[in-house]
Design a protein around this motif. Structure first.
Motif, PDB file in Angstrom:
ATOM      1  N   MET A   1       0.835  -1.200   0.000  1.00 17.14           N
ATOM      2  CA  MET A   1       0.000   0.000   0.000  1.00 17.14           C
ATOM      3  C   MET A   1       0.870   1.250   0.000  1.00 17.14           C
ATOM      4  SD  MET A   1      -2.922  -1.051   2.835  1.00 17.14           S
ATOM      5  CE  MET A   1      -3.885   0.450   2.614  1.00 17.14           C
ATOM      6  N   ARG A   2       0.339   2.307  -0.572  1.00 11.61           N
ATOM      7  CA  ARG A   2       1.002   3.604  -0.484  1.00 11.61           C
ATOM      8  C   ARG A   2       0.739   4.214   0.887  1.00 11.61           C
ATOM      9  NH1 ARG A   2       0.355   3.088  -5.921  1.00 11.61           N
ATOM     10  NH2 ARG A   2       2.063   3.933  -7.173  1.00 11.61           N
ATOM     11  N   GLY A   3       1.674   5.047   1.327  1.00 16.94           N
ATOM     12  CA  GLY A   3       1.538   5.660   2.644  1.00 16.94           C
ATOM     13  C   GLY A   3       0.244   6.425   2.798  1.00 16.94           C
ATOM     14  N   SER A   4      -0.192   7.102   1.739  1.00 16.78           N
ATOM     15  CA  SER A   4      -1.426   7.883   1.817  1.00 16.78           C
ATOM     16  C   SER A   4      -2.628   6.981   2.065  1.00 16.78           C
ATOM     17  CB  SER A   4      -1.625   8.676   0.521  1.00 16.78           C
ATOM     18  OG  SER A   4      -1.655   7.799  -0.599  1.00 16.78           O
ATOM     19  N   ASP A   5      -2.623   5.765   1.471  1.00 21.50           N
ATOM     20  CA  ASP A   5      -3.737   4.843   1.668  1.00 21.50           C
ATOM     21  C   ASP A   5      -3.719   4.234   3.068  1.00 21.50           C
ATOM     22  OD1 ASP A   5      -4.780   5.098  -0.972  1.00 21.50           O
ATOM     23  OD2 ASP A   5      -3.125   3.861  -1.683  1.00 21.50           O
TER      24      ASP A   5
ATOM     25  N   ALA B   1      -7.300   6.845   9.553  1.00 16.24           N
ATOM     26  CA  ALA B   1      -7.955   8.118   9.873  1.00 16.24           C
ATOM     27  C   ALA B   1      -9.455   8.012   9.628  1.00 16.24           C
ATOM     28  CB  ALA B   1      -7.358   9.242   9.041  1.00 16.24           C
ATOM     29  N   ASP B   2     -10.145   7.161  10.393  1.00 19.48           N
ATOM     30  CA  ASP B   2     -11.580   6.955  10.191  1.00 19.48           C
ATOM     31  C   ASP B   2     -12.427   7.717  11.201  1.00 19.48           C
ATOM     32  OD1 ASP B   2     -11.065   5.557  12.472  1.00 19.48           O
ATOM     33  OD2 ASP B   2     -11.656   3.602  11.695  1.00 19.48           O
ATOM     34  N   GLU B   3     -11.810   8.676  11.874  1.00 19.37           N
ATOM     35  CA  GLU B   3     -12.498   9.574  12.807  1.00 19.37           C
ATOM     36  C   GLU B   3     -12.973   8.888  14.078  1.00 19.37           C
ATOM     37  OE1 GLU B   3     -15.579  11.627  10.764  1.00 19.37           O
ATOM     38  OE2 GLU B   3     -14.215  12.701   9.429  1.00 19.37           O
ATOM     39  N   SER B   4     -12.617   7.639  14.297  1.00 17.30           N
ATOM     40  CA  SER B   4     -12.981   6.977  15.542  1.00 17.30           C
ATOM     41  C   SER B   4     -11.782   6.969  16.479  1.00 17.30           C
ATOM     42  CB  SER B   4     -13.432   5.540  15.267  1.00 17.30           C
ATOM     43  OG  SER B   4     -12.369   4.769  14.741  1.00 17.30           O
ATOM     44  N   LYS B   5     -12.046   7.057  17.758  1.00 16.87           N
ATOM     45  CA  LYS B   5     -10.973   7.021  18.755  1.00 16.87           C
ATOM     46  C   LYS B   5     -10.349   5.633  18.789  1.00 16.87           C
ATOM     47  CE  LYS B   5     -11.127  11.089  21.016  1.00 16.87           C
ATOM     48  NZ  LYS B   5      -9.971  11.928  21.393  1.00 16.87           N
TER      49      LYS B   5
ATOM     50  N   VAL C   1      -0.035   4.799  22.533  1.00 18.21           N
ATOM     51  CA  VAL C   1      -0.495   5.893  21.676  1.00 18.21           C
ATOM     52  C   VAL C   1      -2.016   5.846  21.610  1.00 18.21           C
ATOM     53  CG1 VAL C   1       1.570   6.110  20.241  1.00 18.21           C
ATOM     54  CG2 VAL C   1      -0.159   4.423  19.640  1.00 18.21           C
ATOM     55  N   GLU C   2      -2.633   6.990  21.425  1.00 20.22           N
ATOM     56  CA  GLU C   2      -4.080   7.047  21.229  1.00 20.22           C
ATOM     57  C   GLU C   2      -4.428   8.277  20.418  1.00 20.22           C
ATOM     58  OE1 GLU C   2      -6.540   7.759  24.708  1.00 20.22           O
ATOM     59  OE2 GLU C   2      -4.823   8.534  25.812  1.00 20.22           O
ATOM     60  N   GLY C   3      -5.579   8.226  19.752  1.00 19.07           N
ATOM     61  CA  GLY C   3      -6.011   9.362  18.956  1.00 19.07           C
ATOM     62  C   GLY C   3      -7.004   8.934  17.902  1.00 19.07           C
ATOM     63  N   ASP C   4      -7.457   9.898  17.093  1.00 19.04           N
ATOM     64  CA  ASP C   4      -8.400   9.603  16.020  1.00 19.04           C
ATOM     65  C   ASP C   4      -7.834   9.978  14.660  1.00 19.04           C
ATOM     66  OD1 ASP C   4      -8.438  12.329  16.231  1.00 19.04           O
ATOM     67  OD2 ASP C   4     -10.558  12.482  16.780  1.00 19.04           O
ATOM     68  N   THR C   5      -6.513  10.166  14.602  1.00 17.53           N
ATOM     69  CA  THR C   5      -5.847  10.454  13.335  1.00 17.53           C
ATOM     70  C   THR C   5      -4.736   9.441  13.107  1.00 17.53           C
ATOM     71  OG1 THR C   5      -4.161  11.917  14.281  1.00 17.53           O
ATOM     72  CG2 THR C   5      -6.284  12.919  13.685  1.00 17.53           C
ATOM     73  N   ALA C   6      -4.303   9.337  11.867  1.00 16.50           N
ATOM     74  CA  ALA C   6      -3.215   8.414  11.548  1.00 16.50           C
ATOM     75  C   ALA C   6      -1.905   8.860  12.176  1.00 16.50           C
ATOM     76  CB  ALA C   6      -3.067   8.304  10.029  1.00 16.50           C
ATOM     77  N   GLU C   7      -1.712  10.159  12.287  1.00 17.76           N
ATOM     78  CA  GLU C   7      -0.435  10.664  12.793  1.00 17.76           C
ATOM     79  C   GLU C   7      -0.158  10.189  14.210  1.00 17.76           C
ATOM     80  OE1 GLU C   7       2.069  12.148  11.283  1.00 17.76           O
ATOM     81  OE2 GLU C   7       0.888  11.833   9.482  1.00 17.76           O
ATOM     82  N   ALA C   8      -1.201  10.005  14.996  1.00 18.46           N
ATOM     83  CA  ALA C   8      -0.997   9.557  16.369  1.00 18.46           C
ATOM     84  C   ALA C   8      -0.292   8.200  16.404  1.00 18.46           C
ATOM     85  CB  ALA C   8      -2.340   9.458  17.085  1.00 18.46           C
TER      86      ALA C   8
ATOM     87  N   LEU D   1       1.376   6.810  13.490  1.00 19.97           N
ATOM     88  CA  LEU D   1       2.423   6.662  12.481  1.00 19.97           C
ATOM     89  C   LEU D   1       3.483   7.753  12.549  1.00 19.97           C
ATOM     90  CD1 LEU D   1       0.253   5.620   9.389  1.00 19.97           C
ATOM     91  CD2 LEU D   1       1.357   4.176  11.102  1.00 19.97           C
ATOM     92  N   ALA D   2       3.470   8.561  13.599  1.00 21.35           N
ATOM     93  CA  ALA D   2       4.513   9.575  13.745  1.00 21.35           C
ATOM     94  C   ALA D   2       5.883   8.895  13.763  1.00 21.35           C
ATOM     95  CB  ALA D   2       4.302  10.375  15.038  1.00 21.35           C
ATOM     96  N   ASP D   3       6.788   9.398  12.946  1.00 25.86           N
ATOM     97  CA  ASP D   3       8.150   8.857  12.838  1.00 25.86           C
ATOM     98  C   ASP D   3       8.195   7.475  12.193  1.00 25.86           C
ATOM     99  OD1 ASP D   3       9.125  11.134  14.178  1.00 25.86           O
ATOM    100  OD2 ASP D   3       8.770  10.190  16.121  1.00 25.86           O
ATOM    101  N   VAL D   4       7.072   6.955  11.694  1.00 23.67           N
ATOM    102  CA  VAL D   4       7.078   5.666  11.010  1.00 23.67           C
ATOM    103  C   VAL D   4       7.224   5.916   9.514  1.00 23.67           C
ATOM    104  CG1 VAL D   4       5.750   3.603  10.453  1.00 23.67           C
ATOM    105  CG2 VAL D   4       5.642   4.566  12.757  1.00 23.67           C
ATOM    106  N   ASP D   5       8.197   5.274   8.899  1.00 20.01           N
ATOM    107  CA  ASP D   5       8.426   5.428   7.468  1.00 20.01           C
ATOM    108  C   ASP D   5       7.486   4.490   6.726  1.00 20.01           C
ATOM    109  OD1 ASP D   5       9.403   5.993   4.987  1.00 20.01           O
ATOM    110  OD2 ASP D   5      11.267   4.868   5.193  1.00 20.01           O
TER     111      ASP D   5
END
Length: 422
Positions: free
Chosen positions: A44-48, A54-58, A147-154, A156-160
């Motif tokens: 998969m591409r990183g954007s996918d 990032a499905d807006e759920s906690k 980690v917790e959150g409702d975004t991908a960045e929470a 995948l931060a620092d994940v290549d």
């Protein structure tokens, strides 16, 4: 780097072994019977990847960094409700037990976080021990991070997630289900590109055979263009405004393919295509989506949407979608791809894929599956596209792929029809 199918088969075995060990450790830890639901090896591409998270759920997760024979990151992701049930299962019901978050915005306290992190570490160890056993090597694991959150960045931060903007990441996903208890999670492994290349080279049969990894990304882009054309055709013929929402390139054993299909009544069309490459193409709708199509294409709404008129409408749309999906492949590869007339399908989930599995299974054990979902923004409508090329034909097509033609070649062409049964 080249992807040897046998080596990828070893990696699928690695993922299965790790999932089994992790499920067993979760059972011993919680006393709750667990089972491995689905294991996937995706490109998969990183954007996918980020869009999927990032499905807006906690969500709640545990992330670790890997080093040694297989560097990268591994992430366990629980939906918030499963994380709460997990803590309830592990912590006794006593007066001084830590309180669990009640509202959707309430945070897990330190003891809750520690409990989830401990479980995550045990699960990670199960997966990684399984991989190391299959590979016959050592993999080191860093301190786990909650980690917790409702975004991908929470998560995948620092994940290549990709080695380059247009490249594919090799992604492992496993889902483990707690029997009679609603605890589910997904497991993601993001191996480093160079480390993965070295492992694949060691596991491969030789350095000559296999699929060019960089060109696989180009062929995936072709599939994306085809899916975009399908969405455009659906919109044009039905008036339902659609777009490509999710796409994956899966590497799966043929015997596991029925698990990929939703266990419900499906309506659709199947095709066999012949040329470079050859294979099978399926367009599947749930019944409500199929009804939307028939009502949009057939004037004076029929009493029976799946009668003769409805079936004809779905086959007509399928024929146009098949040409739209395959035209780009034929144009870029400068070849001819013929496809059979549409075969109408109305059956339960796994039954629609069984004939394909049987026919491909005569010559191969695994398959690359281009798996795409087309959805409508304002309606309960979706279409699942499964393109399943013959393994040997796909290898030839990818390795001969002229990368400079991918974006410039037209997506429309005249594709002849052949009389074959899918």
């Amino acid at each position: 780097m080249k992807l040897d199918v046998n080596a990828l088969g070893t990696f699928y075995q690695m993922a299965q072994e790790g999932a089994g060990l992790a499920a067993g450790r979760l059972t011993r830890l919680t006393g709750v019977d667990t089972r491995v639901g689905v294991t996937k090896l995706n490109f998969m591409r990183g954007s996918d990847i980020r869009a999927e998270l990032a499905d807006e759920s906690k969500k709640v997760g545990v992330r670790v960094e890997l080093s040694g024979a297989l560097g990268g990151h591994a992430v366990i992701v629980f939906d918030r409700a499963s994380a709460i049930r997990l803590v309830e299962t592990l912590q006794p019901t006593i007066d001084d037990a830590p309180s669990l978050p009640e509202g959707p915005d309430d945070a897990f306290d330190e003891m809750n976080r520690s409990t989830i992190t401990e479980v995550g570490q045990i699960m990670n160890s199960g997966f990684i021990d399984g991989w190391a056993d299959v590979l016959g090597t050592a993999i080191d694991v860093a301190t786990p991070e909650f980690v917790e959150g409702d975004t991908a960045e929470a998560f995948l931060a620092d994940v290549d997630t990709t080695p380059g903007a247009d490249d594919l990441a090799l992604l492992f996903q496993s889902q483990i289900e707690a029997i009679d208890t609603e605890i589910e999670f997904r497991y993601y492994l993001f191996p480093e590109h160079d480390a993965m290349a070295e492992v694949l080279e060691r596991q491969g049969a030789d350095g000559e055979s296999g699929i060019e990894y960089d060109k696989l990304a180009g062929f995936d882009r072709l599939a994306q263009r085809g899916a975009d054309e399908v969405a455009s055709n659906v919109t044009m013929l039905t008036g339902i405004d659609t777009s490509v929402e999710i796409r994956r390139l899966n590497f799966v054993p043929l015997e596991a393919m029925p698990e990929e299909i939703d266990d419900e009544q499906l309506v659709g069309v199947a095709f066999e295509f012949d040329g470079t490459p050859s294979g099978y193409l399926l367009f599947l709708f749930d019944e409500s989506s199929a009804r939307e199509i028939v009502r949009a294409m057939v004037p004076n709404e029929p009493d029976d949407e799946f009668g003769q008129m409805g079936q004809s409408a779905i086959k007509e749309l399928g024929n146009i979608m098949a040409s739209g999906f395959l035209d780009g492949w034929a144009n870029v590869l400068d070849t001819t791809i013929d496809h059979s007339p549409p075969e109408y399908i109305h059956d339960m989930g796994a039954a629609v894929i069984d004939p394909v599995v049987i026919q491909l299974g005569e010559n191969q054990e695994f398959a690359f599956v281009f798996d795409t979902v087309v959805q409508a923004a304002d309606r309960e409508f979706d279409c699942n596209i499964y393109a399943i090329p013959d393994e040997a034909d796909l290898e030839r097509a990818i390795n001969d792929l002229p990368m400079n033609r991918i974006e410039d070649a037209p997506t429309k062409a005249a594709i002849e029809e052949i009389e074959t049964d899918p």
